[in-house]
Design an enzyme around this catalytic site. Structure first.
Site, PDB file in Angstrom:
ATOM      1  N   HIS A   1       0.814  -1.220   0.000  1.00  0.00           N
ATOM      2  CA  HIS A   1       0.000   0.000   0.000  1.00  0.00           C
ATOM      3  C   HIS A   1       0.851   1.276   0.000  1.00  0.00           C
ATOM      4  CE1 HIS A   1      -3.241  -2.643   0.568  1.00  0.00           C
ATOM      5  NE2 HIS A   1      -3.403  -2.557   1.863  1.00  0.00           N
TER       6      HIS A   1
ATOM      7  N   LYS B   1       5.006   5.302   8.317  1.00  0.00           N
ATOM      8  CA  LYS B   1       4.680   4.573   9.540  1.00  0.00           C
ATOM      9  C   LYS B   1       3.310   3.930   9.385  1.00  0.00           C
ATOM     10  CE  LYS B   1       3.035   8.358  12.528  1.00  0.00           C
ATOM     11  NZ  LYS B   1       3.114   8.947  13.878  1.00  0.00           N
TER      12      LYS B   1
ATOM     13  N   ARG C   1       1.609  13.399   3.870  1.00  0.00           N
ATOM     14  CA  ARG C   1       1.897  14.751   4.351  1.00  0.00           C
ATOM     15  C   ARG C   1       3.190  15.237   3.698  1.00  0.00           C
ATOM     16  NH1 ARG C   1      -1.545  15.192   9.165  1.00  0.00           N
ATOM     17  NH2 ARG C   1      -0.839  17.332   9.363  1.00  0.00           N
TER      18      ARG C   1
ATOM     19  N   TYR D   1      -5.711  19.421   1.960  1.00  0.00           N
ATOM     20  CA  TYR D   1      -5.619  20.773   2.514  1.00  0.00           C
ATOM     21  C   TYR D   1      -4.171  21.230   2.592  1.00  0.00           C
ATOM     22  CZ  TYR D   1      -5.323  18.166   7.012  1.00  0.00           C
ATOM     23  OH  TYR D   1      -5.011  17.291   8.024  1.00  0.00           O
ATOM     24  N   LEU D   2      -4.010  22.537   2.470  1.00  0.00           N
ATOM     25  CA  LEU D   2      -2.696  23.164   2.450  1.00  0.00           C
ATOM     26  C   LEU D   2      -2.594  24.105   3.639  1.00  0.00           C
ATOM     27  CD1 LEU D   2      -0.021  23.707   0.884  1.00  0.00           C
ATOM     28  CD2 LEU D   2      -1.254  25.533  -0.320  1.00  0.00           C
TER      29      LEU D   2
END
Length: 445
Positions: A193, A286, A299, A336-337
């Protein structure tokens, strides 16, 4: 079971998401009439001949296309592929086989599986399914990168400080420990994944959106990566925990798991891509079970602004001043930023704000399940979101030496309480590469 028993079983969970003005019951009834149950042994040639006869009868002379979905234990893949290919292939249309992960346990077993399958099937008949590649946000990753001028120039070591791939579940193995203990979190989540998502994220611009062109670029990324070293990995295992009178079972308390098991239920790793675009950028992964919340996200943490004029507003913690792009895969899909923004008022006070695309607010349509998209692609012969054999050949060498070392040295995982953020070692690993995990801020939930 009989055909009727199978139909009753399917109808308990069958849903119909189409225009409400349509007659849904009629469509569901029509679908159920096309569902049949056929019993047989996976490795019995005669049973597949009987299946072939039954299919011919139901096809009634129409063009015959056959898709075999092998959602079965991996040790049975080759038996079924052999029997299906030799005795139950379509005579007039195509025959394809979907293979569920795991695709082997290491490089050697993966190659053995691919070689065995190719004795009976061609590469374009084999659809290795990883449902994460069918997730809406993962699908949107290529669109975000290659159709937005604002992002494409930033997508390199010049502007990106690190990238994080985070996967957490808020439940344990819950009775599936027998399967899980044989594979562990690295094989179950990271090697497929998360690594597949990383390859899509980091690849160069493909020549076209054709399946082979995209998969060619993914292979190049995987071949550019450095194999994982033990010092760049932390492994953990959840232990029992009691809170508010409720007790949560530890991993080895599961009756299907050996009491002395050292199989990791959590892992964090730092990976590196040795090419011109990504040289020196840590790609942190992780993944864990029995953590404090369920989430999957990418991220992207950008570099600090050179000579930051507003550093006084953020004190000594410059991390608070950096931009971060977050792609939340699940739950509540969103992009989102994080930007720096002046708080309205007479003074000069800054805070971090989100430019937020929350899918459920923007798009009222229900997002299809990843498997729906992938099954439809398999029927249409679209291989873009399926894994090619040379991708596996490039991916497994990154993890195989590490997995062997963990098992041969019997390295004990760091214990962490059920429902916690995971082992403390994960924070030390991030700090070693001058990174802070982005999901530690509860406001992001």
């Amino acid at each position: 079971m009989t055909d009727e028993e199978l139909r009753n079983l399917i109808s308990q969970t069958l849903t119909c998401r189409i225009d409400q003005r349509e007659n849904c019951n009629e469509k569901m009834t029509k679908f159920l009439k096309r569902c049949f149950y056929h019993s047989g042994q996976y490795n019995n040639v005669d049973d597949f001949l009987k299946l072939d006869s039954k299919l011919i009868k139901e096809e009634e002379g129409r063009l015959s296309n056959r898709l075999f979905y092998l959602s079965i234990p991996p040790n049975l893949f080759v038996d079924v592929a052999k029997c299906a290919s030799t005795k139950a292939s379509s005579k007039t249309g195509w025959t394809r086989v979907i293979v569920e992960k795991p695709f082997g346990r290491d490089l050697e077993s993966s190659k053995q599986l691919s070689t065995s399958l190719k004795q009976y099937l061609t590469e374009d008949q084999i659809f290795r399914i990883d449902h994460y590649l069918g997730k809406e946000i993962v699908e949107n990753l290529i669109v975000l990168r290659f159709s937005n001028l604002v992002f494409e120039p930033l997508w390199s070591r010049n502007y990106i400080r690190n990238v994080q791939f985070i996967f957490s579940e808020d439940f344990g193995t819950e009775g599936r420990g027998g399967y899980f203990d044989n594979y562990g979190i690295i094989r179950d989540i990271m090697q497929n994944h998360l690594l597949q998502t990383l390859a899509l994220f980091a690849m160069e611009t493909p020549i076209s959106l054709d399946a082979e062109d995209i998969r060619n670029e993914k292979v190049k990324v995987l071949r550019s990566m450095r194999p994982l070293q033990l010092e760049d990995v932390i492994v953990g295992q959840y232990k029992g925990f009691s809170k508010d009178g409720k007790t949560y079972q530890g991993y080895t308390d599961d009756p299907t798991v050996p009491k002395d098991s050292i199989t990791p239920t959590f892992a964090a790793a730092a990976l590196f891509i040795n090419n011109a675009r990504w040289d020196g950028v840590p790609f942190l992964m992780k993944a864990g079970k029995a953590l404090n919340k369920r989430r999957a996200e990418i991220r992207v943490q950008f570099r600090h602004v050179p000579g930051n004029l507003y550093k006084r507003s953020f004190g000594t913690d410059l991390d608070k001043a950096t931009n971060e792009l977050v792609l939340r895969i699940q739950p509540n899909e969103a992009i989102y930023l994080k930007i720096n923004n002046k708080v309205p008022g007479l003074g000069m006070r800054l805070d971090r704000s989100d430019l937020n695309l929350l899918y459920k607010a923007k798009y009222r349509k229900e997002i299809p399940d990843a498997y729906e998209r992938l099954l439809l692609d398999a029927i249409g012969g679209e291989q873009r979101l399926f894994i090619r054999s040379d991708e596996l050949d490039a991916a497994w060498p990154l993890f195989t030496p590490l997995l062997k070392e963990l098992e041969e040295k019997r390295i004990s995982p760091e214990l962490y309480p059920y429902g916690s953020r995971g082992p403390v070692g994960a924070h030390y690993l991030a700090a070693k590469h001058n990174v802070r995990w982005g999901d530690l801020n509860e406001d992001d939930s």
